[in-house]
Design a protein around this motif. Structure first.
Motif, PDB file in Angstrom:
ATOM      1  N   MET A  97       8.336 -16.839  99.714  1.00  0.00           N
ATOM      2  CA  MET A  97       9.159 -16.567 100.826  1.00  0.00           C
ATOM      3  C   MET A  97       9.292 -17.963 101.418  1.00  0.00           C
ATOM      4  O   MET A  97       8.424 -18.490 101.762  1.00  0.00           O
ATOM      5  CB  MET A  97       8.404 -15.550 101.650  1.00  0.00           C
ATOM      6  N   PRO A  98      10.545 -18.361 101.828  1.00  0.00           N
ATOM      7  CA  PRO A  98      10.839 -19.732 102.564  1.00  0.00           C
ATOM      8  C   PRO A  98      10.234 -19.722 103.955  1.00  0.00           C
ATOM      9  O   PRO A  98       9.886 -18.581 104.659  1.00  0.00           O
ATOM     10  CB  PRO A  98      12.491 -19.835 102.661  1.00  0.00           C
ATOM     11  N   PRO A  99       9.839 -20.905 104.437  1.00  0.00           N
ATOM     12  CA  PRO A  99       9.394 -20.892 105.784  1.00  0.00           C
ATOM     13  C   PRO A  99      10.431 -20.482 106.748  1.00  0.00           C
ATOM     14  O   PRO A  99      11.612 -20.526 106.419  1.00  0.00           O
ATOM     15  CB  PRO A  99       8.980 -22.491 106.106  1.00  0.00           C
ATOM     16  N   LEU A 100      10.068 -19.960 107.922  1.00  0.00           N
ATOM     17  CA  LEU A 100      10.986 -19.498 109.114  1.00  0.00           C
ATOM     18  C   LEU A 100      11.988 -20.296 109.460  1.00  0.00           C
ATOM     19  O   LEU A 100      13.081 -20.002 109.622  1.00  0.00           O
ATOM     20  CB  LEU A 100      10.233 -18.965 110.342  1.00  0.00           C
ATOM     21  N   ALA A 101      11.516 -21.638 109.573  1.00  0.00           N
ATOM     22  CA  ALA A 101      12.852 -22.673 109.773  1.00  0.00           C
ATOM     23  C   ALA A 101      13.647 -22.813 109.094  1.00  0.00           C
ATOM     24  O   ALA A 101      14.927 -23.094 109.489  1.00  0.00           O
ATOM     25  CB  ALA A 101      11.929 -24.031 109.890  1.00  0.00           C
ATOM     26  N   PHE A 102      13.520 -22.620 107.814  1.00  0.00           N
ATOM     27  CA  PHE A 102      14.645 -22.532 106.725  1.00  0.00           C
ATOM     28  C   PHE A 102      15.472 -21.273 106.901  1.00  0.00           C
ATOM     29  O   PHE A 102      16.827 -21.515 106.971  1.00  0.00           O
ATOM     30  CB  PHE A 102      14.037 -22.671 105.306  1.00  0.00           C
ATOM     31  N   CYS A 103      15.157 -20.026 107.126  1.00  0.00           N
ATOM     32  CA  CYS A 103      15.910 -18.841 107.249  1.00  0.00           C
ATOM     33  C   CYS A 103      16.108 -18.483 108.464  1.00  0.00           C
ATOM     34  O   CYS A 103      16.975 -17.476 108.758  1.00  0.00           O
ATOM     35  CB  CYS A 103      15.153 -17.652 106.425  1.00  0.00           C
ATOM     36  N   ALA A 104      15.726 -19.219 109.609  1.00  0.00           N
ATOM     37  CA  ALA A 104      15.688 -18.540 110.825  1.00  0.00           C
ATOM     38  C   ALA A 104      17.296 -18.377 111.403  1.00  0.00           C
ATOM     39  O   ALA A 104      17.924 -17.545 111.713  1.00  0.00           O
ATOM     40  CB  ALA A 104      15.321 -19.217 111.975  1.00  0.00           C
ATOM     41  N   PRO A 105      18.192 -19.679 110.938  1.00  0.00           N
ATOM     42  CA  PRO A 105      19.575 -19.410 111.123  1.00  0.00           C
ATOM     43  C   PRO A 105      20.122 -18.167 110.800  1.00  0.00           C
ATOM     44  O   PRO A 105      20.999 -17.293 111.152  1.00  0.00           O
ATOM     45  CB  PRO A 105      20.297 -20.700 110.643  1.00  0.00           C
ATOM     46  N   ASP A 142       7.536 -19.278 117.435  1.00  0.00           N
ATOM     47  CA  ASP A 142       8.156 -20.063 115.946  1.00  0.00           C
ATOM     48  C   ASP A 142       9.555 -19.694 115.894  1.00  0.00           C
ATOM     49  O   ASP A 142      10.154 -20.592 115.452  1.00  0.00           O
ATOM     50  CB  ASP A 142       7.250 -19.392 114.922  1.00  0.00           C
ATOM     51  N   LEU A 143       9.925 -18.455 116.224  1.00  0.00           N
ATOM     52  CA  LEU A 143      11.640 -18.110 116.185  1.00  0.00           C
ATOM     53  C   LEU A 143      12.261 -19.351 116.990  1.00  0.00           C
ATOM     54  O   LEU A 143      13.225 -19.844 116.463  1.00  0.00           O
ATOM     55  CB  LEU A 143      11.593 -16.615 116.570  1.00  0.00           C
ATOM     56  N   GLY A 144      11.859 -19.364 118.471  1.00  0.00           N
ATOM     57  CA  GLY A 144      12.415 -20.513 119.199  1.00  0.00           C
ATOM     58  C   GLY A 144      12.518 -21.705 118.629  1.00  0.00           C
ATOM     59  O   GLY A 144      13.794 -22.579 118.601  1.00  0.00           O
ATOM     60  N   VAL A 145      11.419 -22.200 118.141  1.00  0.00           N
ATOM     61  CA  VAL A 145      11.361 -23.647 117.671  1.00  0.00           C
ATOM     62  C   VAL A 145      12.004 -23.506 116.356  1.00  0.00           C
ATOM     63  O   VAL A 145      13.172 -24.460 116.119  1.00  0.00           O
ATOM     64  CB  VAL A 145       9.872 -24.099 117.073  1.00  0.00           C
ATOM     65  N   GLU A 159      20.779 -23.125 122.518  1.00  0.00           N
ATOM     66  CA  GLU A 159      21.113 -21.894 123.496  1.00  0.00           C
ATOM     67  C   GLU A 159      20.475 -20.598 122.763  1.00  0.00           C
ATOM     68  O   GLU A 159      19.906 -19.952 123.902  1.00  0.00           O
ATOM     69  CB  GLU A 159      22.803 -21.693 123.399  1.00  0.00           C
ATOM     70  N   ALA A 160      20.551 -20.298 121.781  1.00  0.00           N
ATOM     71  CA  ALA A 160      19.839 -19.275 121.115  1.00  0.00           C
ATOM     72  C   ALA A 160      18.338 -19.321 121.342  1.00  0.00           C
ATOM     73  O   ALA A 160      17.775 -18.194 121.288  1.00  0.00           O
ATOM     74  CB  ALA A 160      20.340 -18.900 119.506  1.00  0.00           C
ATOM     75  N   ALA A 161      17.789 -20.319 121.227  1.00  0.00           N
ATOM     76  CA  ALA A 161      16.342 -20.538 121.208  1.00  0.00           C
ATOM     77  C   ALA A 161      15.779 -20.186 122.539  1.00  0.00           C
ATOM     78  O   ALA A 161      14.590 -20.059 122.513  1.00  0.00           O
ATOM     79  CB  ALA A 161      16.150 -21.942 120.851  1.00  0.00           C
ATOM     80  N   ARG A 162      16.336 -20.422 123.714  1.00  0.00           N
ATOM     81  CA  ARG A 162      15.988 -20.374 124.760  1.00  0.00           C
ATOM     82  C   ARG A 162      15.646 -18.979 125.046  1.00  0.00           C
ATOM     83  O   ARG A 162      14.449 -18.792 125.645  1.00  0.00           O
ATOM     84  CB  ARG A 162      17.105 -20.335 125.946  1.00  0.00           C
TER      85      ARG A 162
END
Length: 72
Positions: free
Chosen positions: A1-9, A38-41, A50-53
């Motif tokens: 599974m890819p890291p969250l940073a890769f699939c978050a968008p 983690d999701l916000g970062v 804006e979406a990270a806030r």
């Protein structure tokens, strides 16, 4: 599974963030705060400040309420 940073968008775009959704249904508020952080970062790193806030603000509120200074 890819890291969250890769699939978050992609996950944020369709409103599907499995870890956070599962943690919301549970009772471990500290883990929810970590997941939201983690999701916000990851969202911020993907270029959408804006979406990270929202998840970062919720994570901070949870951490403060739990007295989790290291996370806050």
């Amino acid at each position: 599974m890819p890291p969250l940073a890769f699939c978050a968008p992609q996950l944020v775009a369709v409103g599907r963030v499995p870890a956070v959704a599962l943690l919301r249904d549970g009772c471990d508020r500290l883990e929810l705060a970590r997941g939201l952080t983690d999701l916000g970062v990851a969202t911020r790193h993907a270029g959408d400040a804006e979406a990270a806030r929202a998840p970062l603000t919720e994570a901070l509120d949870l951490a403060r309420g739990l007295g989790a200074r290291a996370l806050a």
